[in-house]
Write a protein that holds these residues in place. Structure first.
Motif, PDB file in Angstrom:
ATOM      1  N   ASP A  71       0.810  -1.214   0.000  1.00 15.38           N
ATOM      2  CA  ASP A  71       0.000   0.000   0.000  1.00 15.38           C
ATOM      3  C   ASP A  71       0.856   1.282   0.000  1.00 15.38           C
ATOM      4  O   ASP A  71       0.777   2.109   0.906  1.00 15.38           O
ATOM      5  CB  ASP A  71      -0.916  -0.034   1.242  1.00 15.38           C
ATOM      6  CG  ASP A  71      -2.117   0.876   1.077  1.00 15.38           C
ATOM      7  OD1 ASP A  71      -2.285   1.445  -0.009  1.00 15.38           O
ATOM      8  OD2 ASP A  71      -2.862   1.037   2.055  1.00 15.38           O
ATOM      9  N   PRO A  72       1.668   1.449  -1.029  1.00 18.26           N
ATOM     10  CA  PRO A  72       2.598   2.594  -1.061  1.00 18.26           C
ATOM     11  C   PRO A  72       1.901   3.962  -1.127  1.00 18.26           C
ATOM     12  O   PRO A  72       2.539   4.982  -0.836  1.00 18.26           O
ATOM     13  CB  PRO A  72       3.420   2.347  -2.327  1.00 18.26           C
ATOM     14  CG  PRO A  72       2.584   1.454  -3.175  1.00 18.26           C
ATOM     15  CD  PRO A  72       1.789   0.606  -2.237  1.00 18.26           C
ATOM     16  N   HIS A  90       4.932  -1.267  -6.858  1.00 21.13           N
ATOM     17  CA  HIS A  90       4.749  -2.610  -7.408  1.00 21.13           C
ATOM     18  C   HIS A  90       3.296  -2.829  -7.797  1.00 21.13           C
ATOM     19  O   HIS A  90       2.383  -2.518  -7.016  1.00 21.13           O
ATOM     20  CB  HIS A  90       5.169  -3.670  -6.383  1.00 21.13           C
ATOM     21  CG  HIS A  90       6.582  -4.097  -6.565  1.00 21.13           C
ATOM     22  ND1 HIS A  90       6.938  -5.264  -7.207  1.00 21.13           N
ATOM     23  CD2 HIS A  90       7.740  -3.482  -6.219  1.00 21.13           C
ATOM     24  CE1 HIS A  90       8.256  -5.363  -7.235  1.00 21.13           C
ATOM     25  NE2 HIS A  90       8.763  -4.302  -6.638  1.00 21.13           N
ATOM     26  N   TYR A  91       3.086  -3.389  -8.984  1.00 19.26           N
ATOM     27  CA  TYR A  91       1.738  -3.784  -9.422  1.00 19.26           C
ATOM     28  C   TYR A  91       1.082  -4.658  -8.347  1.00 19.26           C
ATOM     29  O   TYR A  91      -0.103  -4.499  -8.039  1.00 19.26           O
ATOM     30  CB  TYR A  91       1.847  -4.571 -10.743  1.00 19.26           C
ATOM     31  CG  TYR A  91       0.518  -5.086 -11.228  1.00 19.26           C
ATOM     32  CD1 TYR A  91      -0.274  -4.316 -12.073  1.00 19.26           C
ATOM     33  CD2 TYR A  91       0.043  -6.338 -10.824  1.00 19.26           C
ATOM     34  CE1 TYR A  91      -1.506  -4.777 -12.500  1.00 19.26           C
ATOM     35  CE2 TYR A  91      -1.180  -6.800 -11.241  1.00 19.26           C
ATOM     36  CZ  TYR A  91      -1.953  -6.022 -12.074  1.00 19.26           C
ATOM     37  OH  TYR A  91      -3.180  -6.473 -12.478  1.00 19.26           O
ATOM     38  N   LEU A  97      -4.554   0.688  -8.615  1.00 19.78           N
ATOM     39  CA  LEU A  97      -3.349   1.181  -9.289  1.00 19.78           C
ATOM     40  C   LEU A  97      -3.589   2.469 -10.073  1.00 19.78           C
ATOM     41  O   LEU A  97      -2.751   3.365 -10.063  1.00 19.78           O
ATOM     42  CB  LEU A  97      -2.808   0.084 -10.207  1.00 19.78           C
ATOM     43  CG  LEU A  97      -1.461   0.354 -10.862  1.00 19.78           C
ATOM     44  CD1 LEU A  97      -0.365   0.580  -9.830  1.00 19.78           C
ATOM     45  CD2 LEU A  97      -1.078  -0.811 -11.785  1.00 19.78           C
ATOM     46  N   HIS A  98      -4.727   2.573 -10.714  1.00 20.47           N
ATOM     47  CA  HIS A  98      -5.013   3.777 -11.503  1.00 20.47           C
ATOM     48  C   HIS A  98      -5.023   5.010 -10.602  1.00 20.47           C
ATOM     49  O   HIS A  98      -4.423   6.044 -10.928  1.00 20.47           O
ATOM     50  CB  HIS A  98      -6.350   3.615 -12.234  1.00 20.47           C
ATOM     51  CG  HIS A  98      -6.663   4.750 -13.155  1.00 20.47           C
ATOM     52  ND1 HIS A  98      -7.329   5.883 -12.744  1.00 20.47           N
ATOM     53  CD2 HIS A  98      -6.363   4.929 -14.455  1.00 20.47           C
ATOM     54  CE1 HIS A  98      -7.436   6.708 -13.774  1.00 20.47           C
ATOM     55  NE2 HIS A  98      -6.867   6.165 -14.810  1.00 20.47           N
ATOM     56  N   ARG A  99      -5.656   4.872  -9.463  1.00 20.02           N
ATOM     57  CA  ARG A  99      -5.687   5.992  -8.507  1.00 20.02           C
ATOM     58  C   ARG A  99      -4.287   6.307  -7.983  1.00 20.02           C
ATOM     59  O   ARG A  99      -3.905   7.470  -7.837  1.00 20.02           O
ATOM     60  CB  ARG A  99      -6.604   5.640  -7.335  1.00 20.02           C
ATOM     61  CG  ARG A  99      -6.709   6.767  -6.319  1.00 20.02           C
ATOM     62  CD  ARG A  99      -7.459   6.318  -5.073  1.00 20.02           C
ATOM     63  NE  ARG A  99      -8.856   6.090  -5.350  1.00 20.02           N
ATOM     64  CZ  ARG A  99      -9.610   5.177  -4.736  1.00 20.02           C
ATOM     65  NH1 ARG A  99      -9.069   4.394  -3.822  1.00 20.02           N
ATOM     66  NH2 ARG A  99     -10.871   5.031  -5.030  1.00 20.02           N
ATOM     67  N   VAL A 113       5.551   1.812 -12.618  1.00 14.18           N
ATOM     68  CA  VAL A 113       4.972   0.589 -12.060  1.00 14.18           C
ATOM     69  C   VAL A 113       5.971  -0.538 -12.263  1.00 14.18           C
ATOM     70  O   VAL A 113       6.542  -0.693 -13.355  1.00 14.18           O
ATOM     71  CB  VAL A 113       3.611   0.245 -12.700  1.00 14.18           C
ATOM     72  CG1 VAL A 113       3.144  -1.148 -12.279  1.00 14.18           C
ATOM     73  CG2 VAL A 113       2.557   1.279 -12.297  1.00 14.18           C
ATOM     74  N   THR A 114       6.189  -1.287 -11.199  1.00 14.61           N
ATOM     75  CA  THR A 114       7.162  -2.383 -11.193  1.00 14.61           C
ATOM     76  C   THR A 114       6.438  -3.720 -11.279  1.00 14.61           C
ATOM     77  O   THR A 114       5.406  -3.904 -10.618  1.00 14.61           O
ATOM     78  CB  THR A 114       7.997  -2.317  -9.897  1.00 14.61           C
ATOM     79  OG1 THR A 114       8.547  -1.016  -9.774  1.00 14.61           O
ATOM     80  CG2 THR A 114       9.117  -3.343  -9.906  1.00 14.61           C
ATOM     81  N   LEU A 115       6.985  -4.622 -12.080  1.00 16.06           N
ATOM     82  CA  LEU A 115       6.419  -5.973 -12.196  1.00 16.06           C
ATOM     83  C   LEU A 115       7.392  -7.003 -11.643  1.00 16.06           C
ATOM     84  O   LEU A 115       8.566  -7.032 -12.042  1.00 16.06           O
ATOM     85  CB  LEU A 115       6.141  -6.317 -13.666  1.00 16.06           C
ATOM     86  CG  LEU A 115       5.160  -5.432 -14.446  1.00 16.06           C
ATOM     87  CD1 LEU A 115       5.011  -5.974 -15.870  1.00 16.06           C
ATOM     88  CD2 LEU A 115       3.804  -5.351 -13.751  1.00 16.06           C
TER      89      LEU A 115
END
Ligand code: DX5
Ligand code: ZN
Length: 216
Positions: A71-72, A90-91, A97-99, A113-115
């Protein structure tokens, strides 16, 4: 575009942090990569906001912050105030994620965004147009000095295709196990930014190693 080099401070000598950062200032590094780990999202704890605040007054390179925390969203403003220029979430750690991406931009930072190695590139289809950067993990996050995962090359190809399809200008950054055996191939495959920790800081001449990575 000439590729960028982002040394990861995780492999630095923390008892000499100031001189390590000054070495990076005097090198051909483009960014300073900072790994934030919470011991929950990844099984390791690194450093946090007070350390970044101290680094902010010394570094002359943009701070590329890689959040390996759950929850960054809770810390977007705090990291902005601590000097972050690029905020990589991180995804796998974001429910909305959009928010999150909107909030990062609202805080006037670049959004990445990190995968994780197991997370398919296709999951970024509906957000990639809004991203400044996609960070592909080429090791499982949590530790430096791990072995590079070869499937990263496939993911770079998939990501380039998706970015083209969606008209995205997101940079492709690769993180984990980057060294002289794979750096050139990664750039040739389409990576724009290389993160390197151990390969830089455990070398006998880190500044020269950064230069080698910059001039592949
Ligand atoms: C790993 C970190 C990396 C790490 C890379 O979770 O995200 O940035 O510092 O270290 P090396 O280059 O040693 O694999
Ligand atoms: Zn990292």
């Amino acid at each position: 575009m000439k590729h960028l080099i982002a040394p990861s401070l995780l492999a630095a000598d923390f008892s000499n942090l100031k001189s390590e950062i000054e070495m990076i200032n005097n090198s051909e590094a483009d960014w300073l990569h900072l790994d934030i780990m919470d011991g929950v999202f990844v099984p390791n704890i690194s450093f946090g906001i007070p350390v970044l605040e101290s680094i902010k007054s010394i570094t002359q390179k943009p701070m590329d912050v890689h959040l390996m925390i759950v929850d960054p969203d809770r810390y977007i403003d705090a990291f902005k105030n601590a000097g972050a220029n690029i905020f990589n979430v991180h995804y796998e750690a974001c429910n909305h994620l959009h928010r999150t991406i909107q909030s990062i931009h609202k805080a006037d930072m670049k959004a990445g965004v990190t995968l994780n190695p197991h997370t398919p590139v296709a999951l970024l289809e509906d957000v990639i147009a809004d991203l400044d950067l996609v960070l592909l993990m080429s090791v499982n996050p949590g530790f430096g000095g791990q072995k590079f995962i070869e499937n990263t090359y496939n993911k770079i190809a998939q990501l380039k295709e998706l970015a083209l399809k969606k008209n995205s200008r997101a940079l492709i950054e690769v993180d984990g196990g980057v060294d002289n055996t794979n750096a050139k191939s990664l750039i040739d495959a389409g990576a724009d930014v290389l993160v390197a920790g151990s390969y830089v800081f455990k070398s006998s001449d880190p500044k020269a190693t950064i230069s080698t990575l910059k001039h592949l």
